[in-house]
Design a protein around this motif. Structure first.
Motif, short mmCIF file in Angstrom:
data_model
loop_
_atom_site.label_atom_id
_atom_site.label_comp_id
_atom_site.label_asym_id
_atom_site.label_seq_id
_atom_site.Cartn_x
_atom_site.Cartn_y
_atom_site.Cartn_z
N UNK A 1 0.85 -1.19 0.00
CA UNK A 1 0.00 0.00 0.00
C UNK A 1 0.88 1.23 0.00
N UNK A 2 0.65 2.17 -0.93
CA UNK A 2 1.50 3.35 -0.98
C UNK A 2 0.84 4.54 -0.32
N UNK A 3 1.57 5.65 -0.29
CA UNK A 3 1.10 6.84 0.40
C UNK A 3 0.46 7.85 -0.50
N UNK A 4 0.20 7.51 -1.77
CA UNK A 4 -0.39 8.48 -2.68
C UNK A 4 -1.86 8.70 -2.37
N UNK A 5 -2.33 9.88 -2.69
CA UNK A 5 -3.69 10.26 -2.33
C UNK A 5 -4.70 9.60 -3.24
N UNK A 6 -5.93 9.50 -2.77
CA UNK A 6 -7.03 8.99 -3.58
C UNK A 6 -7.53 10.09 -4.50
N UNK A 7 -8.05 9.72 -5.68
CA UNK A 7 -8.59 10.72 -6.58
C UNK A 7 -9.68 11.53 -5.89
N UNK A 8 -9.67 12.81 -6.10
CA UNK A 8 -10.71 13.68 -5.53
C UNK A 8 -10.37 14.23 -4.17
N UNK A 9 -9.22 13.87 -3.61
CA UNK A 9 -8.82 14.40 -2.31
C UNK A 9 -7.60 15.30 -2.48
N UNK A 10 -7.45 16.24 -1.55
CA UNK A 10 -6.29 17.13 -1.59
C UNK A 10 -5.03 16.31 -1.34
N UNK A 126 -4.47 15.06 5.57
CA UNK A 126 -3.61 14.63 4.46
C UNK A 126 -2.34 13.98 4.99
N UNK A 127 -1.77 14.52 6.04
CA UNK A 127 -0.58 13.92 6.63
C UNK A 127 -0.89 12.55 7.21
N UNK A 128 -2.03 12.44 7.87
CA UNK A 128 -2.42 11.14 8.42
C UNK A 128 -2.65 10.13 7.31
N UNK A 129 -3.39 10.54 6.29
CA UNK A 129 -3.80 9.62 5.22
C UNK A 129 -2.61 9.16 4.37
N UNK A 130 -1.65 10.06 4.09
CA UNK A 130 -0.61 9.75 3.13
C UNK A 130 0.72 9.31 3.76
N UNK A 131 0.88 9.54 5.05
CA UNK A 131 2.13 9.17 5.71
C UNK A 131 1.88 8.18 6.85
N UNK A 132 1.06 8.55 7.81
CA UNK A 132 0.79 7.70 8.96
C UNK A 132 0.08 6.40 8.55
N UNK A 133 -1.00 6.53 7.79
CA UNK A 133 -1.83 5.37 7.47
C UNK A 133 -1.11 4.30 6.66
N UNK A 134 -0.37 4.63 5.59
CA UNK A 134 0.32 3.56 4.84
C UNK A 134 1.37 2.83 5.67
N UNK A 138 1.06 -1.20 6.61
CA UNK A 138 2.09 -2.19 6.26
C UNK A 138 2.47 -3.03 7.47
N UNK A 139 2.56 -2.40 8.64
CA UNK A 139 2.86 -3.16 9.86
C UNK A 139 1.72 -4.13 10.16
N UNK A 140 0.48 -3.63 10.10
CA UNK A 140 -0.68 -4.46 10.39
C UNK A 140 -0.77 -5.63 9.42
N UNK A 141 -0.48 -5.39 8.15
CA UNK A 141 -0.54 -6.47 7.16
C UNK A 141 0.50 -7.55 7.46
N UNK A 142 1.69 -7.13 7.87
CA UNK A 142 2.73 -8.10 8.22
C UNK A 142 2.32 -8.93 9.43
#
Length: 272
Positions: A1-10, A126-134, A138-142
Motif C-alpha cells: 500500500x503506498x502513500x499516494x492520495x485517492x482521486x478527488x482528495x487534496x 492529508x498527513x495522516x492519510x498519506x504518511x501515517x496510514x500507509x 504495512x505493519x498491520x498487514x505483516x
C-alpha cells in the motif's frame, strides 16, 4: 500500500516525494518483527522546511538519531523484517494517536515548528492519510500474515533517546519499555545483564526508562502489542551510542544475540 492520495482528495505527497515506508529484508524468516517509527528525516516538498532551521532538522526533534542504521543492520543479522518510516516525526508522529496533542507538534524541545501552527483540519488529515496510514497498514498487514500462518512471533519497536533532557543527564545505555505486558522486556533485560554487564560494568539498563510505556501515548506499543496480545518490547537506545556506524554495529550485534535468546526463553516459559 503506498502513500499516494485517492482521486478527488487534496494531495500532500507529490511525484518527487518518496513513499513513506521502507522495508529492510522483506523476506526475513525470523519471528521477530522490527519497526522504526521515527527513522526518517524526509519532509514533503509541499511543506518546504516547515519553517524550521536546517540545524534543528538534524536534531533529535526531527528523527530518532541512529535508528535507521541500527534497524537495517539488525534486520540482516536476525534475518528479520524491518519496517521503517521515511518522513520526519515533525511532519506527523507515527508513534502518536492522530489528533492527539503530540501527533503534529507545534513545539519540540524549545523549537517552534512554524509549519505546524494553526494547521487546517484538511492538511492534518492529508498527513495522516498519506504518511501515517500507509506505514501502519504495512505493519498491520505483516502481523496479520504472521498470525494467519500460525506464527505470530514478537514485535521490537526501535527508538533512541537524547543523553540529556531538561538539563538532567540520562545515564541509561538502553531501556526496555512496556505497558501492561512486561514479558519480553524483562526477558531481554535479563539477557543483556547476563551477557554484557560483566564485560561492561558501567552498562546501565533501564526498566521502563528513560520513558515509561505505561503512559498510554505510544501508538504501536498499545495497538500492536497490547491490543493483539503479542509479546513486544519498545527499545530506547541512547543516541550518542548509535549516532555513528561503529556504535550501530556494536548494538546490532548485541541485540542480535540477546533478542532471540529473550524470545526463546519467553516461549519456553509459556510451554511449561
Amino acid at each position: 500500500m503506498n502513500g499516494r492520495h485517492d482521486p478527488g482528495t487534496a494531495s500532500l505527497l507529490g511525484h518527487s516525494d518518496p513513499e513513506p515506508v521502507w522495508i529492510e529484508n522483506a523476506a526475513g524468516r525470523s519471528p521477530i518483527l522490527l519497526t522504526c517509527d521515527h527513522a526518517g528525516l524526509q519532509i514533503p516538498a509541499a511543506l518546504g522546511d516547515l519553517g524550521v532551521a536546517a540545524a534543528d532538522l538534524q536534531r533529535h526533534i526531527a528523527c530518532d538519531i541512529g535508528v535507521e542504521g541500527l534497524g537495517r543492520l539488525l534486520a540482516q543479522k536476525l534475518d528479520a523484517v524491518c519496517i521503517g518510516q521515511r518522513y520526519s516525526r515533525l511532519v506527523i508522529d507515527c508513534n502518536r494517536e492522530p489528533g492527539s496533542a503530540d501527533s503534529i507538534a507545534e513545539r519540540s524541545d524549545g523549537t517552534v515548528i512554524q509549519g505546524n501552527l494553526s494547521l487546517a483540519a484538511a492538511d492534518a488529515e492529508a498527513r495522516r492519510r498519506e504518511i501515517f496510514a500507509p506505514y501502519h497498514a504495512r505493519i498491520a498487514a505483516e502481523l496479520d500474515a504472521r498470525r494467519q500462518r500460525g506464527r505470530p512471533g514478537c514485535l521490537v519497536l526501535l527508538h533512541s533517546f537524547t543523553p540529556a533532557w531538561a538539563g538532567a543527564a540520562r545515564p541509561w545505555h538502553i531501556g526496555a519499555l512496556y505497558n501492561r505486558d512486561a514479558r519480553l522486556a524483562r526477558s531481554l533485560l535479563h539477557q543483556l545483564q547476563h551477557s554484557y554487564q560483566a564485560a561492561q560494568p558501567d552498562l546501565m539498563l533501564g526498566d521502563n526508562e528513560p520513558y515509561s510505556g505505561t503512559d498510554g501515548t505510544d501508538y504501536a506499543l498499545n495497538h500492536y502489542g497490547e491490543a493483539r496480545g503479542l509479546p513486544y518490547v519498545e527499545l530506547e537506545i541512547r543516541q550518542d551510542l548509535i549516532s555513528e556506524p561503529a556504535g550501530q554495529a556494536l548494538w546490532a550485534e548485541r541485540l542480535a544475540q540477546a533478542l532471540p535468546a529473550a524470545y526463546a526463553q519467553l516461549t519456553a516459559d509459556a510451554d511449561r
